[in-house]
Design a protein around this motif. Structure first.
Motif, PDB file in Angstrom:
ATOM      1  N   LEU A  95      39.879 -16.383   6.549  1.00  0.00           N
ATOM      2  CA  LEU A  95      39.899 -17.704   7.166  1.00  0.00           C
ATOM      3  C   LEU A  95      40.960 -17.787   8.261  1.00  0.00           C
ATOM      4  N   ASN A 123      31.209 -26.424   9.205  1.00  0.00           N
ATOM      5  CA  ASN A 123      31.554 -25.689   7.995  1.00  0.00           C
ATOM      6  C   ASN A 123      31.760 -24.211   8.296  1.00  0.00           C
ATOM      7  N   LEU A 132      34.505 -26.088  -3.170  1.00  0.00           N
ATOM      8  CA  LEU A 132      35.408 -26.249  -2.042  1.00  0.00           C
ATOM      9  C   LEU A 132      34.677 -25.891  -0.753  1.00  0.00           C
ATOM     10  N   ILE A 186      35.393 -25.320   3.353  1.00  0.00           N
ATOM     11  CA  ILE A 186      36.369 -25.175   4.429  1.00  0.00           C
ATOM     12  C   ILE A 186      35.656 -25.445   5.743  1.00  0.00           C
ATOM     13  N   LYS A 187      36.241 -26.309   6.575  1.00  0.00           N
ATOM     14  CA  LYS A 187      35.593 -26.712   7.821  1.00  0.00           C
ATOM     15  C   LYS A 187      36.634 -27.009   8.881  1.00  0.00           C
ATOM     16  N   HIS A 188      36.186 -27.308  10.083  1.00  0.00           N
ATOM     17  CA  HIS A 188      37.098 -27.730  11.141  1.00  0.00           C
ATOM     18  C   HIS A 188      36.455 -28.823  11.974  1.00  0.00           C
ATOM     19  N   LEU A 206      39.869 -28.951   4.155  1.00  0.00           N
ATOM     20  CA  LEU A 206      39.319 -28.509   2.874  1.00  0.00           C
ATOM     21  C   LEU A 206      38.798 -29.727   2.131  1.00  0.00           C
ATOM     22  N   LEU A 264      44.005 -23.703  -1.197  1.00  0.00           N
ATOM     23  CA  LEU A 264      42.764 -23.468  -1.940  1.00  0.00           C
ATOM     24  C   LEU A 264      43.003 -23.462  -3.441  1.00  0.00           C
ATOM     25  N   PHE A 286      42.275 -27.223  10.229  1.00  0.00           N
ATOM     26  CA  PHE A 286      41.812 -26.702   8.934  1.00  0.00           C
ATOM     27  C   PHE A 286      41.606 -27.870   7.980  1.00  0.00           C
ATOM     28  N   SER A 315      39.928 -34.720   0.557  1.00  0.00           N
ATOM     29  CA  SER A 315      39.850 -33.929   1.779  1.00  0.00           C
ATOM     30  C   SER A 315      41.272 -33.682   2.247  1.00  0.00           C
ATOM     31  N   VAL A 353      46.919 -21.053   3.359  1.00  0.00           N
ATOM     32  CA  VAL A 353      45.520 -21.273   2.986  1.00  0.00           C
ATOM     33  C   VAL A 353      45.315 -20.963   1.502  1.00  0.00           C
ATOM     34  N   THR A 393      43.948 -26.997  -4.789  1.00  0.00           N
ATOM     35  CA  THR A 393      42.800 -27.900  -4.710  1.00  0.00           C
ATOM     36  C   THR A 393      41.715 -27.529  -5.708  1.00  0.00           C
TER      37      THR A 393
END
Length: 380
Positions: free
Chosen positions: A17, A156, A141, A143-145, A133, A49, A131, A68, A45, A52
């Motif tokens: 990532l 995603n 979970l 992960i996106k931006h 989450l 992760l 970043f 989020s 990260v 979370t």
């Protein structure tokens, strides 16, 4: 860092990532983009992760943890809500504050000091390529931006579900006759194509998936009524005249000052239309997003062949297209939608399953074959 992660998938994906975000940020800087988020280093990260994931398995007053997280310093967040005393990033803290931040668009702000991660507050405005989450259900979970162009769903990058790891594949060759909606979700279209109509279709898909009842949305040409050949008569819930709630909004000229009100109205119309897909049968709209009918039964058009096989793919690593029997694509809802597009090759079908799976059916002129794309990993 004193925090010791125990979620094995976090250790595996963290370096990958960091590399993905580094590539995006480097390309954005070279193209002159501004307001870019900081690079999420692998060590941070992994911590995010891990904390979370374990928080997602806990409950607060009987409710699952839905949160989020945005990895961003408060000075880069727009109008941040700042805590007087920062909190350590761990499962207990995330679980405790989750009930107050589970609404869409609200992010828990996380940053670091002396190599330790902490929660500084919340924000609804984040920089480009930040970043993110998301947790929407236990052990899941995403992960996106944030996209640079336009408003709409974030892009995603990876989905973790327990020990399962899926990386969205944006590097393999794409076909020109893939649905524009899919290319946009993969962030592969030019900025000019991130237009309102495509964005609306994506929002409809997200809303359809959200009601968790399953449903089918058929998008047909406004230039003809051939689609009626594939519908069982009589149509119980026909709409006359066609309802233009969405189409009228898309035709409006919007000034910056009224943009937020327009987006609110758009979401209301999207949820209204998507809600109809929960009714047994298919919902039909034309390419102008005018509602034509709902609760319709799909039947094979007279003189058309039975669909025997199709191309099936998922836009994740190792999810390339393969030819499968049509009966393997899913249940009755999927098979009827596939037959519809096989008969009406200028149409598009979106199918949501009750279990969260989501598939787009379209006709490939290039390959002369029906294609099915499973895209739930892009909609989460």
């Amino acid at each position: 860092m004193n925090y010791q992660s125990t979620y094995q998938a976090a250790r595996i994906v963290a370096p990958q990532l960091e590399a993905i975000f580094a590539q995006h940020l480097r390309a954005a800087k070279e193209s002159g983009e501004e307001d870019l988020a900081p690079l999420p280093e692998a060590r941070y990260v992994e911590h995010i992760l891990d904390a979370t994931f374990w928080a997602s398995l806990r409950k607060e007053e009987g409710h699952n943890t839905k949160i989020s997280i945005a990895f961003v310093p408060p000075e880069q967040a727009g109008n941040p809500l700042l805590l007087k005393h920062t909190l350590p990033l761990n499962p207990a803290v995330l679980t405790k504050i989750a009930p107050g931040v589970e609404r869409a668009g609200v992010h828990i702000g996380v940053w670091h000091k002396n190599d330790e991660l902490y929660v500084w507050g919340t924000t609804i405005i984040i920089p480009n390529f930040c970043f993110i989450l998301d947790v929407s259900e236990p052990g899941l979970l995403v992960i996106k931006h944030r996209r640079i162009y336009g408003f709409g769903k974030y892009t995603n990058l990876a989905v973790l579900k327990g020990e399962q790891i899926k990386f969205v594949d944006t590097t393999s060759p794409r076909s020109r006759d893939w649905p524009t909606m899919l290319l946009t979700l993969l962030d592969l279209t030019a900025p000019s194509y991130w237009n309102d109509s495509v964005n609306v279709l994506i929002q409809l898909a997200v809303s359809m998936r959200a009601h968790q009842r399953g449903g089918t949305l058929l998008v047909v040409p406004s230039s003809n009524s051939n689609w009626l050949q594939s519908i069982v008569k009589p149509i119980l819930y026909g709409v006359q005249p066609a309802f233009g709630g969405l189409s009228k909004l898309l035709e409006q000229e919007r000034k910056e000052a009224s943009q937020i009100f327009w987006q609110t109205a758009l979401k209301r119309e999207v949820d209204h239309l998507a809600g109809l897909t929960a009714i047994d049968g298919a919902t039909v709209v034309n390419d102008k997003y005018e509602l034509l009918s709902f609760g319709v039964k799909i039947g094979r058009a007279k003189g058309k062949e039975i669909l025997e096989e199709l191309s099936y793919s998922e836009p994740v690593i190792d999810g390339g297209a393969k030819i499968i029997p049509a009966t393997k694509v899913g249940g009755t809802r999927h098979l009827s939608a596939a037959q519809f597009v096989f008969d009406q090759k200028d149409a598009l079908a979106l199918v949501a399953s009750q279990d969260g799976h989501f598939t787009i059916f379209s006709w490939s002129v290039k390959n002369n074959r029906l294609q099915a794309h499973r895209i739930d990993s892009l909609l989460l």
